[in-house]
Scaffold this motif. Structure first.
Motif, short mmCIF file in Angstrom:
data_model
loop_
_atom_site.label_atom_id
_atom_site.label_comp_id
_atom_site.label_asym_id
_atom_site.label_seq_id
_atom_site.Cartn_x
_atom_site.Cartn_y
_atom_site.Cartn_z
N ASN A 131 0.81 -1.22 0.00
CA ASN A 131 0.00 0.00 0.00
C ASN A 131 0.85 1.27 0.00
O ASN A 131 0.30 2.38 -0.02
CB ASN A 131 -0.93 0.01 1.22
N LEU A 132 2.16 1.12 0.04
CA LEU A 132 3.03 2.29 0.00
C LEU A 132 2.96 2.95 -1.36
O LEU A 132 2.73 2.28 -2.38
CB LEU A 132 4.48 1.87 0.29
N PRO A 133 3.19 4.26 -1.43
CA PRO A 133 3.24 4.93 -2.74
C PRO A 133 4.30 4.29 -3.64
O PRO A 133 5.34 3.82 -3.15
CB PRO A 133 3.62 6.38 -2.38
N ALA A 134 4.05 4.27 -4.94
CA ALA A 134 4.95 3.63 -5.89
C ALA A 134 6.40 4.10 -5.77
O ALA A 134 7.32 3.27 -5.88
CB ALA A 134 4.43 3.84 -7.31
N PRO A 135 6.67 5.40 -5.55
CA PRO A 135 8.07 5.84 -5.45
C PRO A 135 8.84 5.16 -4.31
O PRO A 135 10.04 4.94 -4.43
CB PRO A 135 7.96 7.36 -5.21
N ALA A 151 9.42 -0.47 5.76
CA ALA A 151 8.45 -0.81 6.81
C ALA A 151 8.13 0.40 7.67
O ALA A 151 6.99 0.59 8.11
CB ALA A 151 8.99 -1.94 7.67
N ALA A 152 9.13 1.25 7.91
CA ALA A 152 8.92 2.45 8.72
C ALA A 152 7.92 3.39 8.05
O ALA A 152 7.16 4.10 8.73
CB ALA A 152 10.25 3.16 8.96
N PHE A 153 7.90 3.41 6.72
CA PHE A 153 6.98 4.29 5.99
C PHE A 153 5.53 3.85 6.14
O PHE A 153 4.62 4.64 5.89
CB PHE A 153 7.36 4.34 4.51
N THR A 154 5.27 2.60 6.52
CA THR A 154 3.90 2.10 6.56
C THR A 154 3.07 2.70 7.68
O THR A 154 1.85 2.53 7.69
CB THR A 154 3.88 0.56 6.71
N ALA A 160 1.23 12.52 0.80
CA ALA A 160 2.05 13.71 0.55
C ALA A 160 3.21 13.80 1.54
O ALA A 160 4.35 14.09 1.16
CB ALA A 160 1.19 14.97 0.64
N LEU A 161 2.92 13.53 2.82
CA LEU A 161 3.96 13.57 3.83
C LEU A 161 4.96 12.43 3.60
O LEU A 161 6.18 12.61 3.77
CB LEU A 161 3.35 13.46 5.23
N THR A 162 4.46 11.26 3.22
CA THR A 162 5.34 10.12 2.94
C THR A 162 6.34 10.47 1.85
O THR A 162 7.55 10.21 1.98
CB THR A 162 4.52 8.89 2.52
N LEU A 163 5.86 11.06 0.77
CA LEU A 163 6.73 11.42 -0.35
C LEU A 163 7.69 12.54 0.04
O LEU A 163 8.83 12.59 -0.45
CB LEU A 163 5.89 11.83 -1.56
N GLU A 164 7.26 13.41 0.94
CA GLU A 164 8.13 14.49 1.42
C GLU A 164 9.30 13.91 2.22
O GLU A 164 10.46 14.32 2.05
CB GLU A 164 7.31 15.44 2.30
N VAL A 165 9.00 12.94 3.09
CA VAL A 165 10.06 12.31 3.88
C VAL A 165 10.96 11.47 2.98
O VAL A 165 12.18 11.44 3.16
CB VAL A 165 9.44 11.43 5.00
N HIS A 169 14.99 11.77 2.43
CA HIS A 169 15.84 10.59 2.51
C HIS A 169 16.76 10.50 1.28
O HIS A 169 17.98 10.30 1.41
CB HIS A 169 14.96 9.34 2.60
N MET A 170 16.19 10.67 0.10
CA MET A 170 16.95 10.58 -1.14
C MET A 170 17.95 11.74 -1.25
O MET A 170 19.07 11.57 -1.75
CB MET A 170 16.01 10.58 -2.35
N GLU A 171 17.54 12.90 -0.77
CA GLU A 171 18.43 14.08 -0.80
C GLU A 171 19.65 13.85 0.08
O GLU A 171 20.78 14.18 -0.30
CB GLU A 171 17.65 15.31 -0.31
N ASN A 172 19.43 13.25 1.25
CA ASN A 172 20.56 12.96 2.15
C ASN A 172 21.51 11.94 1.52
O ASN A 172 22.73 12.05 1.66
CB ASN A 172 20.04 12.43 3.48
N ILE A 173 20.95 10.97 0.82
CA ILE A 173 21.80 9.99 0.14
C ILE A 173 22.63 10.66 -0.94
O ILE A 173 23.84 10.41 -1.08
CB ILE A 173 20.93 8.87 -0.48
#
Length: 325
Positions: A131-135, A151-154, A160-165, A169-173
């Motif tokens: 059920n997580l967003p595709a990205p 799993a933490a995202f679930t 919108a908040l999920t994709l923001e976090v 995450h991707m920016e830090n990487i």
């Protein structure tokens, strides 16, 4: 079973699950074998299927099965090694998506578990991830997000908040700092949530909190519950504690009870009210009991030696109790 087969260690529970799968869906791929000089056939590839079939001999469909025969020992050895070496499990992201597709087709969790040879709990966890967003699943597939991070995202139902976090995450990487850890992901998704193990949550309970309008979330992967409206939880906690204190004297023959919402009773609380203290009267052990008590006290692991009953009885007597007065 042929000595050529390299698989010597099997998981019995997995064999039972595989047998259930075969019984439900049939034998999709036949085992491979080699006939020895006496005419007996040994299984060189498909040992797990062979063991599972042995559990299904009360089903006429599996009492006789097709075995692909190797023409010679060299071929049999190649098949045996190749079959195990080339086997590759589905990537978790692909399995998650497939579980989600099966559920949307109306396939029951129990049937998905049989089809994949896994536990129903495993299926429920994969379905939560589906059920997580595709990205997020795409990031899991390319390795940018680990399974535990996914799993933490679930815990969030705010896409919108999920994709923001996820973007953070991707920016830090990208900056070489490493991604967000599981705890940081959860706290950013639900910064004000209170764990179900918190003393306030335990005292209030789910029913009273939700009755007051509190939202409750969950973490299927840690079997945890979160109380997502701390202000409501605090208000219900204070009200329930106050009512419990009001009801306590009559129910337990106490003269006076005061409710305190803090997690401890401060030294100043006693001092301001000039409370006295009542201590229990210490019990007296007989000479024999005192000797036995000393013997037990010298044993570092009395409980492991089966002495806990005697030790507890002597300790209770020695501690004493309050007098009726």
């Amino acid at each position: 079973m042929s000595d050529i087969n390299p698989r010597t260690i099997v998981n019995d529970d997995a064999i039972v699950a595989l047998a259930a799968n075969i019984q439900e869906h049939g034998l999709i791929q036949s085992p491979a074998g080699l006939r020895d000089g006496t005419g007996k056939v040994g299984i060189v590839a498909g040992g797990r299927r062979y063991r599972a079939l042995a559990l299904l001999q009360d089903d006429p469909r599996f009492q006789t099965v097709t075995v692909r025969m190797a023409p010679d020992q060299a071929t049999a050895a190649f098949w045996a090694t190749s079959k195990n070496a080339q086997r590759e499990d589905l990537h978790p992201a692909d399995e998650i998506r497939d579980f989600g597709v099966m559920e949307r087709r109306g396939v029951k969790v129990a049937d998905i578990a049989v089809a994949y040879g896994v536990t129903e709990k495993h299926v429920y966890r994969r379905l939560a991830l589906s059920n997580l967003p595709a990205p997020v699943l795409d990031a899991l597939r390319d390795g940018s997000v680990s399974l535990s991070q996914a799993a933490a995202f679930t815990i969030s139902d705010d896409e919108a908040l999920t994709l923001e976090v996820l973007a953070l995450h991707m920016e830090n990487i990208a900056k070489g700092w490493g991604g967000l850890n599981d705890y940081t992901i959860k706290t950013r998704l639900k910064p004000g949530s209170v764990k179900g193990t918190d003393r306030r949550a335990v005292f209030v309970g789910l029913d009273d909190d939700t009755a007051a309008g509190g939202r409750v979330g969950g973490d299927l992967f840690t079997d945890g519950t979160t109380f997502d409206d701390p202000a409501i939880l605090d208000a219900v906690f204070a009200a329930k504690l106050t009512q419990t204190a009001a009801d306590y004297p009559a129910a337990h023959a106490w003269k006076w009870v005061e409710a305190i919402t803090d997690s401890y009773i401060s030294y100043q609380f006693d001092q301001d009210r000039k409370f006295g203290k009542v201590h229990p009267v210490e019990g007296e052990l007989t000479e024999a009991e005192a000797e036995r008590y000393d013997e037990l006290a010298e044993l570092a692991n009395a409980a492991a030696l089966g002495e806990e009953g005697t030790a507890d009885a002597l300790q209770t007597k020695r501690n004493g109790d309050f007098t009726d007065e």
